[in-house]
Motif scaffolding. Structure first.
Motif, PDB file in Angstrom:
ATOM      1  N   ASN A  32       0.847  -1.196   0.000  1.00  0.00           N
ATOM      2  CA  ASN A  32       0.000   0.000   0.000  1.00  0.00           C
ATOM      3  C   ASN A  32       0.888   1.255   0.000  1.00  0.00           C
ATOM      4  OD1 ASN A  32      -1.439   2.270   1.088  1.00  0.00           O
ATOM      5  ND2 ASN A  32      -3.105   0.852   1.506  1.00  0.00           N
ATOM      6  N   ASP A  34      -0.260   4.511  -0.181  1.00  0.00           N
ATOM      7  CA  ASP A  34      -0.959   5.754   0.185  1.00  0.00           C
ATOM      8  C   ASP A  34      -0.027   6.755   0.865  1.00  0.00           C
ATOM      9  OD1 ASP A  34      -3.229   4.449  -0.637  1.00  0.00           O
ATOM     10  OD2 ASP A  34      -4.070   4.199   1.368  1.00  0.00           O
ATOM     11  N   HIS A  35       0.898   6.217   1.675  1.00  0.00           N
ATOM     12  CA  HIS A  35       1.727   7.120   2.492  1.00  0.00           C
ATOM     13  C   HIS A  35       2.683   7.954   1.646  1.00  0.00           C
ATOM     14  CE1 HIS A  35      -0.121   5.214   5.836  1.00  0.00           C
ATOM     15  NE2 HIS A  35       0.223   4.044   5.355  1.00  0.00           N
ATOM     16  N   GLU A  95      -8.576   0.126  -2.822  1.00  0.00           N
ATOM     17  CA  GLU A  95      -9.481   0.080  -1.681  1.00  0.00           C
ATOM     18  C   GLU A  95     -10.412   1.270  -1.797  1.00  0.00           C
ATOM     19  OE1 GLU A  95      -6.910   0.499   1.637  1.00  0.00           O
ATOM     20  OE2 GLU A  95      -5.986  -1.462   1.379  1.00  0.00           O
ATOM     21  N   THR A 125      -7.046   6.398   9.502  1.00  0.00           N
ATOM     22  CA  THR A 125      -6.930   5.240   8.610  1.00  0.00           C
ATOM     23  C   THR A 125      -8.125   4.336   8.868  1.00  0.00           C
ATOM     24  OG1 THR A 125      -5.526   3.354   7.984  1.00  0.00           O
ATOM     25  CG2 THR A 125      -5.446   4.018  10.286  1.00  0.00           C
ATOM     26  N   THR A 126      -8.347   3.363   7.989  1.00  0.00           N
ATOM     27  CA  THR A 126      -9.463   2.444   8.185  1.00  0.00           C
ATOM     28  C   THR A 126      -9.279   1.721   9.511  1.00  0.00           C
ATOM     29  OG1 THR A 126      -9.258   2.064   5.819  1.00  0.00           O
ATOM     30  CG2 THR A 126     -10.797   0.651   7.008  1.00  0.00           C
ATOM     31  N   PHE A 156     -13.263  -6.131   3.156  1.00  0.00           N
ATOM     32  CA  PHE A 156     -12.441  -5.963   4.363  1.00  0.00           C
ATOM     33  C   PHE A 156     -13.350  -6.156   5.570  1.00  0.00           C
ATOM     34  CE2 PHE A 156     -10.314  -2.979   7.464  1.00  0.00           C
ATOM     35  CZ  PHE A 156      -9.166  -3.734   7.629  1.00  0.00           C
ATOM     36  N   GLU A 176     -10.595  -9.837   3.128  1.00  0.00           N
ATOM     37  CA  GLU A 176      -9.368  -9.361   3.772  1.00  0.00           C
ATOM     38  C   GLU A 176      -9.674  -9.248   5.256  1.00  0.00           C
ATOM     39  OE1 GLU A 176      -7.260  -5.938   2.170  1.00  0.00           O
ATOM     40  OE2 GLU A 176      -6.432  -5.542   4.169  1.00  0.00           O
ATOM     41  N   GLY A 213      -4.635  -7.833   6.320  1.00  0.00           N
ATOM     42  CA  GLY A 213      -4.012  -6.525   6.234  1.00  0.00           C
ATOM     43  C   GLY A 213      -4.455  -5.586   7.329  1.00  0.00           C
ATOM     44  N   HIS A 214      -3.609  -4.675   7.615  1.00  0.00           N
ATOM     45  CA  HIS A 214      -3.725  -3.550   8.543  1.00  0.00           C
ATOM     46  C   HIS A 214      -2.823  -3.748   9.745  1.00  0.00           C
ATOM     47  CE1 HIS A 214      -5.100   0.161  10.162  1.00  0.00           C
ATOM     48  NE2 HIS A 214      -5.826   0.336   9.070  1.00  0.00           N
ATOM     49  N   GLY A 215      -1.815  -2.893   9.824  1.00  0.00           N
ATOM     50  CA  GLY A 215      -0.925  -2.892  10.979  1.00  0.00           C
ATOM     51  C   GLY A 215       0.145  -3.970  10.947  1.00  0.00           C
ATOM     52  N   LEU A 216       0.201  -4.759   9.886  1.00  0.00           N
ATOM     53  CA  LEU A 216       1.225  -5.812   9.835  1.00  0.00           C
ATOM     54  C   LEU A 216       2.601  -5.189   9.633  1.00  0.00           C
ATOM     55  CD1 LEU A 216      -0.658  -8.504   7.724  1.00  0.00           C
ATOM     56  CD2 LEU A 216      -0.217  -8.533  10.191  1.00  0.00           C
ATOM     57  N   SER A 234      -1.583  -7.490   2.577  1.00  0.00           N
ATOM     58  CA  SER A 234      -1.658  -6.091   2.176  1.00  0.00           C
ATOM     59  C   SER A 234      -0.964  -5.264   3.252  1.00  0.00           C
ATOM     60  CB  SER A 234      -3.139  -5.697   2.037  1.00  0.00           C
ATOM     61  OG  SER A 234      -3.235  -4.323   1.763  1.00  0.00           O
ATOM     62  N   ILE A 235       0.209  -4.759   2.924  1.00  0.00           N
ATOM     63  CA  ILE A 235       1.041  -4.087   3.942  1.00  0.00           C
ATOM     64  C   ILE A 235       1.542  -2.764   3.390  1.00  0.00           C
ATOM     65  CG2 ILE A 235       3.035  -4.333   5.480  1.00  0.00           C
ATOM     66  CD1 ILE A 235       2.825  -7.356   5.195  1.00  0.00           C
ATOM     67  N   GLY A 236       1.414  -1.708   4.179  1.00  0.00           N
ATOM     68  CA  GLY A 236       1.818  -0.388   3.709  1.00  0.00           C
ATOM     69  C   GLY A 236       2.737   0.351   4.659  1.00  0.00           C
ATOM     70  N   PHE A 237       2.185   0.759   5.797  1.00  0.00           N
ATOM     71  CA  PHE A 237       2.886   1.704   6.661  1.00  0.00           C
ATOM     72  C   PHE A 237       4.272   1.219   7.088  1.00  0.00           C
ATOM     73  CE2 PHE A 237       3.816   3.832  10.689  1.00  0.00           C
ATOM     74  CZ  PHE A 237       3.701   5.148  10.273  1.00  0.00           C
TER      75      PHE A 237
HETATM   76  N1  PXP Z   1      -5.819  -3.111   4.243  1.00  0.00           N
HETATM   77  C1  PXP Z   1      -6.715  -2.110   4.378  1.00  0.00           C
HETATM   78  C2  PXP Z   1      -8.150  -2.407   4.079  1.00  0.00           C
HETATM   79  C3  PXP Z   1      -6.316  -0.821   4.759  1.00  0.00           C
HETATM   80  O1  PXP Z   1      -7.222   0.158   4.868  1.00  0.00           O
HETATM   81  C4  PXP Z   1      -4.951  -0.578   4.990  1.00  0.00           C
HETATM   82  C5  PXP Z   1      -4.496   0.799   5.363  1.00  0.00           C
HETATM   83  O2  PXP Z   1      -4.637   1.659   4.295  1.00  0.00           O
HETATM   84  C6  PXP Z   1      -4.053  -1.644   4.833  1.00  0.00           C
HETATM   85  C7  PXP Z   1      -4.513  -2.906   4.475  1.00  0.00           C
HETATM   86  C8  PXP Z   1      -2.580  -1.479   5.048  1.00  0.00           C
HETATM   87  O3  PXP Z   1      -2.383  -1.206   6.404  1.00  0.00           O
HETATM   88  P1  PXP Z   1      -0.955  -0.709   6.914  1.00  0.00           P
HETATM   89  O4  PXP Z   1      -0.666   0.558   6.205  1.00  0.00           O
HETATM   90  O5  PXP Z   1      -1.163  -0.546   8.394  1.00  0.00           O
HETATM   91  O6  PXP Z   1       0.018  -1.788   6.578  1.00  0.00           O
END
Ligand code: PXP
Length: 263
Positions: A32, A34-35, A95, A125-126, A156, A176, A213-216, A234-237
């Motif tokens: 991800n 977005d950042h 997303e 964030t979500t 999700f 997800e 996904g989220h916070g991983l 799904s990993i971003g931050f």
């Molecule tokens: N999955 C979903 C549905 C999200 O909203 C997000 C954050 O945008 C992520 C995965 C990725 O989460 P993170 O950035 O904490 O890895």
């Protein structure tokens, strides 16, 4: 290799080939970005460009790129999504909230996957999954329109068997599982991993593929990999945060290495 071809080829006659893990599952990583767009928008500049970031992410070995197109366009915008669609060599996941405007835009741009998420204007964030048990029917028409356009649909959701079953009933291709609670509490509470495992077990009968996904991050992803809970990550931050020091391609490559070692 397509990120949806999870099995390793059995023919490679290498040390790996004689190990008992020969047919281990290869997990796909969608990063991800977005950042990167958040940083651009902080100065209302034209850089750093998420399109450039996506190329670096692919160089690092990711299987796909994810962006969240928010209704307020606070980071990713329409131009980003359109250019990513044209330039990505791997998979594009968008997303979004299931609004009429978003669905119409996606049926034109046609990302590989749309992940429907709940969207709250004031959130950073979500935070939670969509409650499909209570409000799933409202998504039926959007899911049908997206699937008719040839787009894989992911929902999700919070990690419960009931939510997974509801996703199957709605005709989703993927769920997800929201790992927010797991990511915050995993080190102290083993029940959070069990919760993910139980939800993932319901996916077989529901006929949906499991993503998480989220916070991983680089540490908490390991037990999830070892439990073989999900096919897609799904990993971003965590990756973008590491990239500040290491560069984006190496940060992605390190996550892929961990996924490889622990699969
Ligand atoms: N999955 C979903 C549905 C999200 O909203 C997000 C954050 O945008 C992520 C995965 C990725 O989460 P993170 O950035 O904490 O890895």
């Amino acid at each position: 290799m397509s990120p949806y071809a999870y099995e390793r080829p059995a023919f490679a006659l290498t040390i790996v080939a004689i190990s008992p893990r020969i047919r281990r599952t290869v997990r796909s990583l969608s990063v991800n970005i977005d950042h990167i767009a958040t940083l651009r928008q902080a100065r209302r500049e034209s850089f750093p460009d998420p399109v450039h970031a996506a190329a670096a992410v692919e160089l690092g070995g990711a299987d796909g790129v994810t962006v969240h197109l928010r209704q307020d366009r606070r980071h990713i915008n329409d131009r980003d999504v359109e250019l990513l669609r044209q330039t990505l060599k791997t998979e594009l996941t968008v997303e979004m909230a299931a609004s009429d405007e978003m669905v119409r835009f996606m049926t034109r741009v046609r990302p590989d996957q749309v992940t429907l998420v709940p969207e709250v204007k004031t959130e950073v964030t979500t935070t939670s999954g969509i409650d499909l048990v209570k409000g799933g029917r409202a998504l039926s028409a959007s899911i049908r329109r997206l699937k008719r356009a040839g787009i894989r649909v992911s929902l999700f959701i919070d990690p419960t068997p009931a939510q997974v079953e509801a996703a199957g009933d709605l005709g989703a291709d993927v769920v997800e599982l929201n790992t927010d609670r797991y990511s915050r509490g995993w080190a102290k509470d083993a029940a959070l991993l069990d919760e993910l495992t139980r939800a993932a077990e319901a996916a077989g009968t529901a006929g949906v593929l499991v993503h998480v996904g989220h916070g991983l991050d680089y540490r908490n992803v390991v037990p999830v990999l070892e439990k073989k809970i999900a096919a897609g990550y799904s990993i971003g931050f965590a990756i973008v945060a590491r990239a500040v020091f290491s560069g984006l391609a190496p940060a992605v490559a390190e996550m892929k290495r961990i996924m490889e070692v622990h699969s």
